[in-house]
Design a protein around this motif. Sequence first.
Motif, PDB file in Angstrom:
ATOM      1  N   ALA B 109       0.848  -1.194   0.000  1.00  0.00           N
ATOM      2  CA  ALA B 109       0.000   0.000   0.000  1.00  0.00           C
ATOM      3  C   ALA B 109       0.882   1.241   0.000  1.00  0.00           C
ATOM      4  O   ALA B 109       2.081   1.147   0.273  1.00  0.00           O
ATOM      5  CB  ALA B 109      -0.909  -0.009   1.224  1.00  0.00           C
ATOM      6  N   ASP B 302      -5.982  -9.314  -5.972  1.00  0.00           N
ATOM      7  CA  ASP B 302      -6.598  -8.129  -5.395  1.00  0.00           C
ATOM      8  C   ASP B 302      -7.072  -8.431  -3.972  1.00  0.00           C
ATOM      9  O   ASP B 302      -6.864  -7.647  -3.054  1.00  0.00           O
ATOM     10  CB  ASP B 302      -7.771  -7.700  -6.283  1.00  0.00           C
ATOM     11  CG  ASP B 302      -8.281  -6.326  -5.916  1.00  0.00           C
ATOM     12  OD1 ASP B 302      -7.442  -5.422  -5.769  1.00  0.00           O
ATOM     13  OD2 ASP B 302      -9.501  -6.158  -5.767  1.00  0.00           O
ATOM     14  N   PHE B 305      -4.146  -8.855  -1.599  1.00  0.00           N
ATOM     15  CA  PHE B 305      -3.620  -7.532  -1.267  1.00  0.00           C
ATOM     16  C   PHE B 305      -4.497  -6.857  -0.207  1.00  0.00           C
ATOM     17  O   PHE B 305      -4.003  -6.300   0.763  1.00  0.00           O
ATOM     18  CB  PHE B 305      -3.557  -6.674  -2.536  1.00  0.00           C
ATOM     19  CG  PHE B 305      -2.880  -5.357  -2.333  1.00  0.00           C
ATOM     20  CD1 PHE B 305      -1.508  -5.251  -2.459  1.00  0.00           C
ATOM     21  CD2 PHE B 305      -3.603  -4.223  -2.007  1.00  0.00           C
ATOM     22  CE1 PHE B 305      -0.878  -4.040  -2.263  1.00  0.00           C
ATOM     23  CE2 PHE B 305      -2.983  -3.008  -1.814  1.00  0.00           C
ATOM     24  CZ  PHE B 305      -1.617  -2.919  -1.940  1.00  0.00           C
ATOM     25  N   THR B 306      -5.802  -6.922  -0.412  1.00  0.00           N
ATOM     26  CA  THR B 306      -6.736  -6.274   0.510  1.00  0.00           C
ATOM     27  C   THR B 306      -6.618  -6.873   1.910  1.00  0.00           C
ATOM     28  O   THR B 306      -6.568  -6.157   2.902  1.00  0.00           O
ATOM     29  CB  THR B 306      -8.176  -6.425  -0.007  1.00  0.00           C
ATOM     30  OG1 THR B 306      -8.218  -5.932  -1.342  1.00  0.00           O
ATOM     31  CG2 THR B 306      -9.151  -5.635   0.836  1.00  0.00           C
ATOM     32  N   ALA B 309      -3.344  -5.525   3.361  1.00  0.00           N
ATOM     33  CA  ALA B 309      -3.235  -4.084   3.556  1.00  0.00           C
ATOM     34  C   ALA B 309      -4.218  -3.589   4.620  1.00  0.00           C
ATOM     35  O   ALA B 309      -3.972  -2.588   5.271  1.00  0.00           O
ATOM     36  CB  ALA B 309      -3.465  -3.352   2.234  1.00  0.00           C
ATOM     37  N   ARG B 310      -5.333  -4.269   4.759  1.00  0.00           N
ATOM     38  CA  ARG B 310      -6.332  -3.867   5.757  1.00  0.00           C
ATOM     39  C   ARG B 310      -6.743  -5.077   6.571  1.00  0.00           C
ATOM     40  O   ARG B 310      -7.854  -5.546   6.474  1.00  0.00           O
ATOM     41  CB  ARG B 310      -7.581  -3.279   5.068  1.00  0.00           C
ATOM     42  CG  ARG B 310      -7.354  -2.001   4.295  1.00  0.00           C
ATOM     43  CD  ARG B 310      -7.134  -0.810   5.199  1.00  0.00           C
ATOM     44  NE  ARG B 310      -7.029   0.404   4.411  1.00  0.00           N
ATOM     45  CZ  ARG B 310      -5.906   0.817   3.817  1.00  0.00           C
ATOM     46  NH1 ARG B 310      -4.804   0.104   3.906  1.00  0.00           N
ATOM     47  NH2 ARG B 310      -5.891   1.935   3.129  1.00  0.00           N
ATOM     48  N   VAL B 315     -13.223  -4.835   3.993  1.00  0.00           N
ATOM     49  CA  VAL B 315     -13.424  -3.760   3.020  1.00  0.00           C
ATOM     50  C   VAL B 315     -14.630  -4.097   2.159  1.00  0.00           C
ATOM     51  O   VAL B 315     -14.723  -5.187   1.608  1.00  0.00           O
ATOM     52  CB  VAL B 315     -12.177  -3.588   2.133  1.00  0.00           C
ATOM     53  CG1 VAL B 315     -12.437  -2.563   1.064  1.00  0.00           C
ATOM     54  CG2 VAL B 315     -10.993  -3.173   2.982  1.00  0.00           C
ATOM     55  N   ASN B 316     -15.562  -3.148   2.119  1.00  0.00           N
ATOM     56  CA  ASN B 316     -16.747  -3.417   1.286  1.00  0.00           C
ATOM     57  C   ASN B 316     -16.387  -3.159  -0.157  1.00  0.00           C
ATOM     58  O   ASN B 316     -15.917  -2.091  -0.511  1.00  0.00           O
ATOM     59  CB  ASN B 316     -17.943  -2.550   1.655  1.00  0.00           C
ATOM     60  CG  ASN B 316     -17.651  -1.621   2.798  1.00  0.00           C
ATOM     61  OD1 ASN B 316     -17.007  -2.047   3.768  1.00  0.00           O
ATOM     62  ND2 ASN B 316     -18.051  -0.373   2.688  1.00  0.00           N
ATOM     63  N   HIS B 317     -16.610  -4.148  -0.956  1.00  0.00           N
ATOM     64  CA  HIS B 317     -16.355  -3.957  -2.375  1.00  0.00           C
ATOM     65  C   HIS B 317     -17.484  -3.139  -2.956  1.00  0.00           C
ATOM     66  O   HIS B 317     -18.645  -3.417  -2.703  1.00  0.00           O
ATOM     67  CB  HIS B 317     -16.287  -5.304  -3.075  1.00  0.00           C
ATOM     68  CG  HIS B 317     -15.062  -6.045  -2.704  1.00  0.00           C
ATOM     69  ND1 HIS B 317     -14.032  -6.237  -3.573  1.00  0.00           N
ATOM     70  CD2 HIS B 317     -14.696  -6.622  -1.539  1.00  0.00           C
ATOM     71  CE1 HIS B 317     -13.088  -6.900  -2.953  1.00  0.00           C
ATOM     72  NE2 HIS B 317     -13.473  -7.155  -1.724  1.00  0.00           N
ATOM     73  N   VAL B 318     -17.093  -2.129  -3.714  1.00  0.00           N
ATOM     74  CA  VAL B 318     -18.122  -1.251  -4.271  1.00  0.00           C
ATOM     75  C   VAL B 318     -18.572  -1.800  -5.609  1.00  0.00           C
ATOM     76  O   VAL B 318     -18.113  -1.332  -6.648  1.00  0.00           O
ATOM     77  CB  VAL B 318     -17.580   0.185  -4.475  1.00  0.00           C
ATOM     78  CG1 VAL B 318     -18.587   1.187  -4.004  1.00  0.00           C
ATOM     79  CG2 VAL B 318     -16.276   0.373  -3.757  1.00  0.00           C
TER      80      VAL B 318
END
Lengths: 317, 319
Positions: B109, B302, B305-306, B309-310, B315-318
């Motif tokens: 990140a 992806d 990574f998410t 990194a968090r 993390v809500n995928h938009v």
Amino acid sequence: MINVLNINHAFGDNQALTDISFDVQAGEIFGLIGPDGAGKTTLFRILATLLLPGSGSATLNGLDVVRDYKTLRTRIGYMPGRFSLYQDLTVDENLQFFASVFGVTVEENRHLINDIYVQLEPFKNRRAGALSGGMKQKLALCCALIHKPQILMLDEPGTGVDPVSRREFWDMLRRLRDGGLTILVSTPYMDEAAWCNRVALVQQGHIMAIDTPEALTAAFPKKLFAVRAVDKYRLINDLRSMETGANAYAFGEFAHFASPSAKIQVADVELFLQKKGHNGVEVKEAEPTVEDCFIDLMTDDSQQSTVDSPPGEITLK
Amino acid sequence: MKVVFRWPATASRLGAVGTIPPGFTRSYSYSTASRLVTHRLFSKGSIYLYLDDRPTDQPTNRPTDQQTNRLNMNIIETHSLTKKFGDFKAVDAISFGVEKGEIFGFLGANGAGKTTALKMLIGLLKPTGGSAMVAGYDVEKHPDQVKRRIGYMSQKFSLYEDLTITENVRLFGGIYGLPTTEIKEKTAKLLDRLELAPYAKRLVSEIPLGWRQKLAFSVAMLHDPGVVFLDEPTSGVDPLTRRQFWDMIYEAAHAGVTLMVTTHYMDEAEYCDRVSIMVDGRIEALDTPGALKKQFGTTTMDEVFTRLARPDQKVNHVD
């Protein structure tokens, strides 16, 4: 909310924008999707009243970008691609400065930025230049919002930002949109198209297509397969040779194979690749993404603009 | 597709240019990007011989030396490499190795410490702890030797925009200390290969970004470095050119060049042989993309990574 009509702009011999027309409805996120050099920034500067268009016209909320530029500037929030706040002012000083330029106070409009500002608050006395990339971006967004604009314009907010921070930034944009703001945003990241209400795909100063992301991918004119094999690079070359008009390119761990013929089936592709001696072949039908659409449109247009299209493909032998 | 070559311990040297010994078959050959050096390995059963036909009149200041071609050795190797700014550990004791000819994805990140780590590896920043060897030299003790043996290209700065294509190639050739005749030769080859010859006299500012990035990559390899560092080389590039750029990366790796690449495109993480992901100054994950996805139980890089990194939030995928 935004009406752009036949805008053309050239820098010397370089035609940056050709016949750009589109409308943005109130309360939508409209994305200009295209690589660097497509003309996105030129268009933004025209709409932000920082550059006079060569020809054509544009109005934002009924105000003309040339005639009404002074009033218009108070109605729009503009976040340029390059970080353009005062690096040696602190977070709070920057906010206060931008508020005072527009004749408002941070206090009266605090509610507009509260969501974002809470994340900045721990650093409020830090100089803007010493912030991390993500925090700079949040501060720039706050500064663009502090005078309560009706339209927010963001030029490539995602460039150089990691994928997770990028997604969080888009969450913020969606919340702002849901609060009634109209948002025009540009990006070279094709995946960000999916988060817009409507998008224009821009390449070499032309709009290749305008629609909702769903309609764009639904209109993908070819049949798309995701294909995998041990020798990925021979795979792509072989797929390209399978039929005329077919396209193949790497797409993450798979290769995408776009076939112009609707009749072709998974089994046909499998058989073809087995005959070519490929091992570990896996073929499945795939849903096209905006990136697939963009590539398809680019390949279609390649004959029209000889100067700007790549001079030749470099393929791995 | 990885070209990793392990020199068999039993191999003995065949000597200068000669013919294939009777009964032996060629089992491996590779060459550097410029085809200056070719090693060939011949085998008969378990007996290995290698042919060393490096030109003998090689100038000593050239990077195609034994150091970069020594085999069975990581071309980049760090041990607890650390950089502190005051109390802040920007890079916190990272240890990893990159093999010759490998495409190594260096992800993280913003603010995770990638840039600081890269700067140490290319000899621009002194470590405060640990060590790193790049192309056979210690980055702290011999930063200049390292710089001579590596190529570097960044998205932010790569070429001089107010010089023409040819002028840029000539300038960088000169900076790398190549002889004039060789610069001439290489310029012609490079323009030919990139099919840029008709545009040789154009200013770099006048050519599309995609071409510029391809040209910048070729210029970064002008002096035949063993390692090339690519810092977000495809940022903002259109999707077709982005893929052509990766074709070039593969070609270089195939020729034995090691490539260390940073990117924010997660599909590109899939194109790397191995990927490391930095979080808060440390390398939290390092493996092939396939193994990383398995390890984290995800289907895309992806998601890997998410997760890293968090780690403490969903993390809500938009979409």
